[in-house]
Design an enzyme around this catalytic site. Structure first.
Site, PDB file in Angstrom:
ATOM      1  N   ILE A  23       0.853  -1.198   0.000  1.00 59.18           N
ATOM      2  CA  ILE A  23       0.000   0.000   0.000  1.00 59.18           C
ATOM      3  C   ILE A  23       0.885   1.244   0.000  1.00 59.18           C
ATOM      4  O   ILE A  23       0.633   2.205  -0.731  1.00 59.18           O
ATOM      5  CB  ILE A  23      -0.927   0.012   1.242  1.00 59.18           C
ATOM      6  CG1 ILE A  23      -1.924  -1.158   1.171  1.00 59.18           C
ATOM      7  CG2 ILE A  23      -1.658   1.342   1.364  1.00 59.18           C
ATOM      8  CD1 ILE A  23      -2.826  -1.294   2.387  1.00 59.18           C
ATOM      9  N   GLY A  24       1.965   1.200   0.814  1.00 58.30           N
ATOM     10  CA  GLY A  24       2.815   2.376   0.998  1.00 58.30           C
ATOM     11  C   GLY A  24       3.405   2.910  -0.301  1.00 58.30           C
ATOM     12  O   GLY A  24       3.414   4.126  -0.533  1.00 58.30           O
ATOM     13  N   ASN A  51       8.920  -8.711  -3.034  1.00 60.15           N
ATOM     14  CA  ASN A  51       8.167  -7.442  -3.025  1.00 60.15           C
ATOM     15  C   ASN A  51       8.062  -6.823  -4.421  1.00 60.15           C
ATOM     16  O   ASN A  51       7.214  -5.966  -4.674  1.00 60.15           O
ATOM     17  CB  ASN A  51       8.861  -6.398  -2.127  1.00 60.15           C
ATOM     18  CG  ASN A  51       8.999  -6.821  -0.682  1.00 60.15           C
ATOM     19  OD1 ASN A  51       9.965  -6.484  -0.035  1.00 60.15           O
ATOM     20  ND2 ASN A  51       8.030  -7.571  -0.167  1.00 60.15           N
ATOM     21  N   LEU A  52       8.964  -7.248  -5.320  1.00 62.00           N
ATOM     22  CA  LEU A  52       9.128  -6.490  -6.575  1.00 62.00           C
ATOM     23  C   LEU A  52       7.914  -6.562  -7.501  1.00 62.00           C
ATOM     24  O   LEU A  52       7.712  -5.655  -8.302  1.00 62.00           O
ATOM     25  CB  LEU A  52      10.381  -6.970  -7.326  1.00 62.00           C
ATOM     26  CG  LEU A  52      11.699  -6.842  -6.546  1.00 62.00           C
ATOM     27  CD1 LEU A  52      12.871  -7.365  -7.370  1.00 62.00           C
ATOM     28  CD2 LEU A  52      11.963  -5.396  -6.129  1.00 62.00           C
ATOM     29  N   ARG A  54       4.868  -6.071  -6.926  1.00 66.17           N
ATOM     30  CA  ARG A  54       3.810  -5.081  -6.680  1.00 66.17           C
ATOM     31  C   ARG A  54       4.307  -3.786  -6.053  1.00 66.17           C
ATOM     32  O   ARG A  54       3.611  -2.781  -6.082  1.00 66.17           O
ATOM     33  CB  ARG A  54       2.715  -5.696  -5.809  1.00 66.17           C
ATOM     34  CG  ARG A  54       3.192  -6.046  -4.423  1.00 66.17           C
ATOM     35  CD  ARG A  54       2.149  -6.865  -3.673  1.00 66.17           C
ATOM     36  NE  ARG A  54       2.550  -7.074  -2.294  1.00 66.17           N
ATOM     37  CZ  ARG A  54       3.522  -7.887  -1.899  1.00 66.17           C
ATOM     38  NH1 ARG A  54       4.209  -8.578  -2.793  1.00 66.17           N
ATOM     39  NH2 ARG A  54       3.819  -8.016  -0.626  1.00 66.17           N
ATOM     40  N   CYS A 168      -8.013 -31.585  18.957  1.00 63.82           N
ATOM     41  CA  CYS A 168      -8.081 -33.011  18.613  1.00 63.82           C
ATOM     42  C   CYS A 168      -8.062 -33.204  17.090  1.00 63.82           C
ATOM     43  O   CYS A 168      -7.554 -34.213  16.600  1.00 63.82           O
ATOM     44  CB  CYS A 168      -9.286 -33.677  19.251  1.00 63.82           C
ATOM     45  SG  CYS A 168     -10.806 -32.869  18.829  1.00 63.82           S
ATOM     46  N   CYS A 430     -14.728   1.983  24.897  1.00 65.38           N
ATOM     47  CA  CYS A 430     -13.412   1.588  24.379  1.00 65.38           C
ATOM     48  C   CYS A 430     -12.344   1.905  25.432  1.00 65.38           C
ATOM     49  O   CYS A 430     -12.265   3.034  25.913  1.00 65.38           O
ATOM     50  CB  CYS A 430     -13.122   2.349  23.090  1.00 65.38           C
ATOM     51  SG  CYS A 430     -11.445   2.133  22.495  1.00 65.38           S
ATOM     52  N   CYS A 433      -9.761   4.778  23.853  1.00 67.23           N
ATOM     53  CA  CYS A 433     -10.064   6.198  23.617  1.00 67.23           C
ATOM     54  C   CYS A 433     -11.133   6.752  24.560  1.00 67.23           C
ATOM     55  O   CYS A 433     -11.490   7.917  24.457  1.00 67.23           O
ATOM     56  CB  CYS A 433     -10.446   6.436  22.160  1.00 67.23           C
ATOM     57  SG  CYS A 433     -11.998   5.699  21.673  1.00 67.23           S
TER      58      CYS A 433
END
Ligand SMILES: Nc1ncnc2c1ncn2[C@@H]1O[C@H](COP(=O)(O)OP(=O)(O)OP(=O)(O)O)[C@@H](O)[C@H]1O
Ligand SMILES: [Zn+2]
Length: 563
Positions: A23-24, A51-52, A54, A168, A430, A433
């Protein structure tokens, strides 16, 4: 087309991008082409060949170099006037503290793990900087916006637990290849190469008192035992003897296909495994180049090995671990990027699969299953990167009403491939936050402060450096220099700690525990209402009807209450 207002916001913004992977790379390119001028990138990784396909800012010649730095240089080539600062580091490094985060107008995540995402979320909350979070798996993806007080934070909703399988099924009755993989990596690999002291339900009776031949721990290599012999002994034990014992249980196989034991001598004539005796010991090796496939001349990871090939790889990989990576034995845990580990696990899973009549798989497929790999789709990353930038611009303009969480779907649903949803409000309960206390049911007379710290505060809540207060008393703080009282407290049960700390007994109005977290200066305060299960069980017994008490016990048995 961007408006004047948008352009102004873009040009004046200082952006932090965390993660320069799939994504980066897309995100950095889209930010640059959208007119952003000032970007910091944090990524702890170096570029790998895998990585190459994409991560298009990287080339073959960059393999081994910092992702953050190479991504910066690649973008500066077509946008030289930009200011891009690359940090080749872990975002959890204390230097990226609240002060560091405060300099940014927005933080954009392109990460791949929960731990780092939680950390960035907490820093963003502490620094009061908006966060745009993202993720992709194959064709699926999502972008969410987290603005303190306005929308939910990344941790407002519990995250789905990773898929697990009944013990199991894994140990006794596998019916799918994934069950064999889990057995091979979490049980056998861990038993042979991981921490010997950790509990490991291999269900293969490493000692059997009724048989003198199996009276010792078979997994321990005997003194001066030849590595080939050791490998065959392990092979015969886990694929032969144990399957034989298991298959004799009539009840289990009434409605299932009975597995067949496989012994090494039946599959491989003795001399076959001795062909690669040229494994010189103690020479310095690059562990990434140690490969059983390479030494047996098997090249294509997409080929499915036969039972014979799997058996040879099994023995060869075991041999190579002892010959070339002996120092790591005892500390290894399965890693999908460790070639030899993947070879060993694929081979072991295939032999087990053959025993249980399950079809065998290639190393490529086994690696995908073992590493929970969903193959990345470059276009999904590109779509998600575009959506991140769209949300980032809204955040910079404080267009609160326009924020959207957007899901990228695999199939068109309701005529949509991209599904926008209005963000949710912060979750009032939460623990990250909001200041709502967490309710914790725990047997305070049995559970130690250590359990509370290690299993709940650190493992469950992801607070790495907790400081635990009870009222104004310090109960626990991370550090080597604990005084005697703190050391004693740590090993004592919660009830005792509490009494020592404040002479207040746990009762119907339990006091609050404040757990403040000093992770990289993140000021996360978390309040616990601790209820004593011990007390509650009496409460239920005497004050409630018998039915309530039984249902409470049932909840306990079902594991709905924490131990
Ligand atoms: N704690 C962290 N600090 C800094 N960067 C991180 C941290 N955790 C993950 N990252 C980075 O986030 C990026 C995620 O990218 P991506 O999901 O494409 O993973 P990848 O490792 O490049 O690819 P793959 O996992 O498919 O081999 C990686 O480059 C990784 O280094
Ligand atoms: Zn939250």
């Amino acid at each position: 087309m961007v408006s004047e207002r948008q352009l102004e916001a873009i040009k004046g913004a200082k952006v932090l991008m965390v993660g320069a992977g799939g994504i980066g790379c897309e995100l950095l390119k889209t930010l640059a082409l959208s007119g952003f001028q000032d970007i910091h990138i944090i990524d702890m990784d170096t570029i790998e060949v895998s990585n190459l396909n994409r991560q298009f800012l990287f080339r073959q010649s960059h393999v081994g170099q910092s992702k953050a730095k190479v991504a910066r240089d690649a973008v500066l080539k077509f946008r030289p006037q930009m200011s891009i600062t690359a940090h080749h580091a872990n975002v959890k490094d204390p230097k990226f503290n609240v002060e560091f985060f405060k300099q940014f107008n927005v933080v954009l995540n392109g990460l791949d793990n929960l731990d780092a995402r939680r950390h960035v979320n907490r820093l963003c909350l502490a620094a009061d900087v908006p966060l745009v979070e993202s993720g992709t798996t194959g064709f699926l993806g999502q972008v969410t916006v987290h603005v303190k007080g306005k929308t939910e934070c990344y941790e407002c909703q519990p995250k789905p637990a990773p898929k697990t399988y009944p013990v199991c099924t894994i140990t006794s009755t596998p019916s799918k290849f994934v069950h064999c993989i889990v057995w091979a990596k979490d049980l056998l690999f861990a038993k042979l190469f991981g921490d010997k002291n950790q509990e490991n339900d291999l269900n293969v009776r490493s000692s059997d008192a009724s048989s003198s031949a199996h009276a010792e721990d078979v997994f321990v290599r005997r003194k001066d035992e030849d590595i080939d012999q050791y490998g065959r002994r392990i092979y015969d034990h886990v694929f032969g003897y144990n399957i034989e014992v298991a298959s004799s249980n009539e009840e289990t196989w009434k409605n299932r296909n009975r597995p067949k034991p496989i012994y090494s001598a039946d599959v491989m004539p003795e001399n076959l495994t001795e062909q690669n005796g040229n494994v010189a010991k103690n020479c310095v090796v690059d562990t990434s180049s140690v490969s059983a496939m390479a030494s047996l001349g098997l090249k294509n990871p997409q080929d499915t090995w036969t039972l014979l090939e799997s058996s040879r790889i099994f023995l060869e990989a075991l041999k190579l671990f002892f010959a070339k990576r002996e120092k790591e034995i005892g500390n290894l845990s399965f890693d999908k990027d460790d070639q030899l580990a993947v070879e060993f696990v694929t081979a072991a899973a295939n032999i087990r699969a053959a025993s249980f009549g399950i079809s065998l798989h290639s190393l490529f497929e086994a690696k995908g299953i073992a590493g929970n790999i969903v193959h990345a789709v470059a276009t999904t990353n590109a779509i998600i990167a575009g959506l991140i930038v769209i949300e980032a611009i809204k955040v910079l303009l404080k267009d609160t009403d326009k924020y959207r969480m957007t899901y990228c779907l695999e199939h068109i649903t309701k005529k949509m491939l991209l599904m926008p949803v209005e963000p949710y409000e912060p979750n009032k309960s939460c623990y990250v936050c909001s200041e709502t206390p967490l309710s914790l049911e725990i047997n305070t007379s049995r559970s130690k402060l250590r359990d509370f710290v290690e299993k709940i505060v650190k493992a469950k809540l992801g607070i790495n450096f907790p400081l635990i207060m009870h009222g104004s008393n310090l109960l626990y703080e991370v550090g080597d220099d604990l005084d005697e009282v703190e050391v004693a407290n740590y090993a004592a049960n919660l009830e005792k700690v509490k009494i020592q700390a404040s002479s207040v007994t746990l009762c119907s109005s339990p006091p609050d525990f404040c757990c403040s977290c000093n992770d990289a200066d993140v000021l996360l305060f978390c309040f616990f209402n601790i209820f004593s299960l011990y007390f509650m069980s009496f409460y239920y017994l005497f004050l409630s009807c018998l039915r309530c008490y039984l249902s409470f016990l049932l909840q306990l048995l079902m594991g709905q209450c924490l131990p």
